[in-house]
Design a protein around this motif. Structure first.
Motif, PDB file in Angstrom:
ATOM      1  N   ALA A 190     -52.122  80.941  39.749  1.00 40.65           N
ATOM      2  CA  ALA A 190     -52.545  80.122  38.616  1.00 40.65           C
ATOM      3  C   ALA A 190     -51.839  80.519  37.323  1.00 40.65           C
ATOM      4  O   ALA A 190     -52.144  79.976  36.266  1.00 40.65           O
ATOM      5  N   TYR A 243     -52.582  75.288  33.341  1.00 41.96           N
ATOM      6  CA  TYR A 243     -53.295  74.067  33.739  1.00 41.96           C
ATOM      7  C   TYR A 243     -52.386  72.848  33.706  1.00 41.96           C
ATOM      8  O   TYR A 243     -52.855  71.719  33.773  1.00 41.96           O
ATOM      9  N   GLY A 281     -50.988  76.094  43.597  1.00 41.03           N
ATOM     10  CA  GLY A 281     -50.566  77.086  42.610  1.00 41.03           C
ATOM     11  C   GLY A 281     -49.072  77.379  42.736  1.00 41.03           C
ATOM     12  O   GLY A 281     -48.377  76.790  43.576  1.00 41.03           O
ATOM     13  N   HIS A 311     -56.738  78.609  41.139  1.00 43.88           N
ATOM     14  CA  HIS A 311     -57.638  78.923  40.016  1.00 43.88           C
ATOM     15  C   HIS A 311     -58.986  79.365  40.569  1.00 43.88           C
ATOM     16  O   HIS A 311     -59.715  78.552  41.144  1.00 43.88           O
TER      17      HIS A 311
END
Ligand code: PMP
Length: 430
Positions: free
Chosen positions: A44, A57, A67, A408
């Motif tokens: 992440a 994000y 990811g 995440h």
């Protein structure tokens, strides 16, 4: 005078690449400041050129559902590369991927692989025009379907902030067959269908809009679109470049139980490598060359590396509870943000479907592009930079989508929310 590595590289980039970037939204025009060069990513997290680490994000605008640098993808791509990177001749992987897509998205009886979402939508529209022998298309204000000439009318994404209603260099004649309706406004589509009987080839829609920020379809909007397009002999194209394999194994069409005639895929399909696809009912797809008269081709189409990443991604998404986990993380994120907004009396609304979401500031409801445009862009820019400072890398525009990946964890979301609360506290003090 260059002060650090980023500034030095950026000035070199400005000299040789328009705006220093290879896609406009990367330039941070909507939020100001200096875009970061990325050195590497894992899970992440991202690391920029200066060595600063961020919780990411952006997810490369959607593909990275597993990811960054997922070991399974790296192994598959390395193995494929060792066998040769491109042949310009069919390979087994392409067939396997086409079968796997069909197994998840049954409406895609046949598909053609391409190298980007733009190619997928461009080819699907050409095909719809050939099949119906009609020229006009209906798209929705704020939906982005790549940068083909006839799609650049009221498109979202980069065009939502660059204030280019459509692009220079697109002849007026090219866009005159493109009709634009308001998203979630069935009445407008109905009146266009009535006004131009027997001239509209297709209605193309993002079944969950992600390019004016996230805007979910209103209840029954997609179902009704399905019905009226069928009634008028118009093909319905779902542009699932973002939503495909992200909101459900079978994309938005499974999520909402609505079956389009043609579907466009990209992003998650390629697991971070350049891959797209368009596909649908066999009788329509059989019009594509060499079976039929609709020309479509690509030197690197179905590229072995991208196909290997795609197969591996779809396989990884078969894991138990994958979509439940994405929903859980998305909900955690949304509820945390809503709590902080309420606590610090910051006006805003979170739109979300599963792992895709957008926080719009200064508004209470966003159901279409006009409502999205009313959001507070200055506050978004402060939010973006405030979060960046706190180690969170968000999409650099108020009209884009936050993508949560399987990398995440709950602790990452909690950390993000602590950063958000800290920003909100300083924001509310003014
Ligand atoms: N359709 C949608 C819904 C998209 O979000 C995008 C890209 N953001 C495209 C098409 C175009 O895809 P690409 O950038 O791969 O050409």
């Amino acid at each position: 005078m260059a002060t650090n590595k980023t500034d030095r590289l950026l000035s070199r980039a400005y000299n040789r690449i328009p705006g220093g970037v290879n896609s406009p939204v990367r330039s941070w025009k909507a939020v100001g400041g200096t875009p970061r060069f990325i050195q590497r990513g894992k899970g992440a997290y991202l690391v920029d050129l200066e060595g600063k680490k961020y919780l990411d994000y952006l997810g490369s605008w959607g593909p990275l559902i597993l990811g960054h640098a997922d070991q399974r993808i790296l192994t598959a791509v390395n193995r494929a590369a060792a066998r040769g990177t491109t042949f310009g001749a069919p390979t087994e992987g392409e067939v396997v991927l086409a079968e796997q897509v069909h197994a998840r998205v049954p409406s895609i009886e046949k598909l053609r692989l391409v190298s980007s979402g733009t190619e997928a939508t461009m080819s699907a529209v050409r095909l719809a025009r050939a099949y119906t022998q009609r020229d006009k298309i209906v798209k929705f204000d704020g939906c982005y379907h790549g940068h083909a000439d006839w799609m650049l009318a009221r498109a979202g994404s980069g065009l939502a902030t660059l204030s280019v209603p459509d692009s220079a260099g697109v002849p007026a004649g090219f866009i005159k067959e493109t009709l634009v309706a308001r998203y979630n406004d069935l009445g407008q589509v109905e009146s266009l269908l009535r006004k131009y009987p027997d001239s509209i080839a297709t209605v193309i829609v993002e079944p969950i809009c992600g390019n004016m920020g996230v805007i979910p379809p209103a209840p029954n909007f997609l179902q009704s679109l399905r019905k009226i397009t069928r009634d008028h002999g118009v093909l319905l194209i779902f542009d699932e470049v973002i939503t495909g394999f992200r909101v459900a194994p079978g994309g938005a069409q499974e999520f909402y139980g609505v079956t389009p005639d043609l579907t466009c895929l990209g992003k998650v399909l390629g697991g971070g490598l350049p891959l797209g696809a368009f596909g649908g009912r066999q009788e329509i797809m059989d019009l594509v060359a060499p079976e039929g008269p609709v020309y479509q081709a690509g030197t690197l189409s179905g590229n072995p590396l991208a196909v290997a990443a795609g197969i591996t991604t779809l396989q990884a998404l078969k894991g138990r509870g994958v979509y439940g986990k994405l929903e859980e993380r998305g909900k955690h994120f949304q509820q945390g943000v809503e709590r902080v907004l309420a606590q610090y009396q910051i006006r805003g609304v979170v739109n979300r479907v599963g792992s895709m979401l957008t926080l719009f500031f200064g508004v209470d409801q966003v159901r279409n592009a006009d409502e999205a445009r009313r959001c507070d862009r200055d506050q978004f820019a402060r939010f973006f930079h405030g979060m960046l400072k706190r180690g969170v890398y968000l999409p650099p525009s108020p009209f884009e989508t936050v993508f949560i990946s399987l990398a995440h964890g709950a602790a990452d979301i909690a950390k993000t929310l602590r950063g958000f609360e800290d920003w909100a506290r300083s924001e509310s003090k003014g």
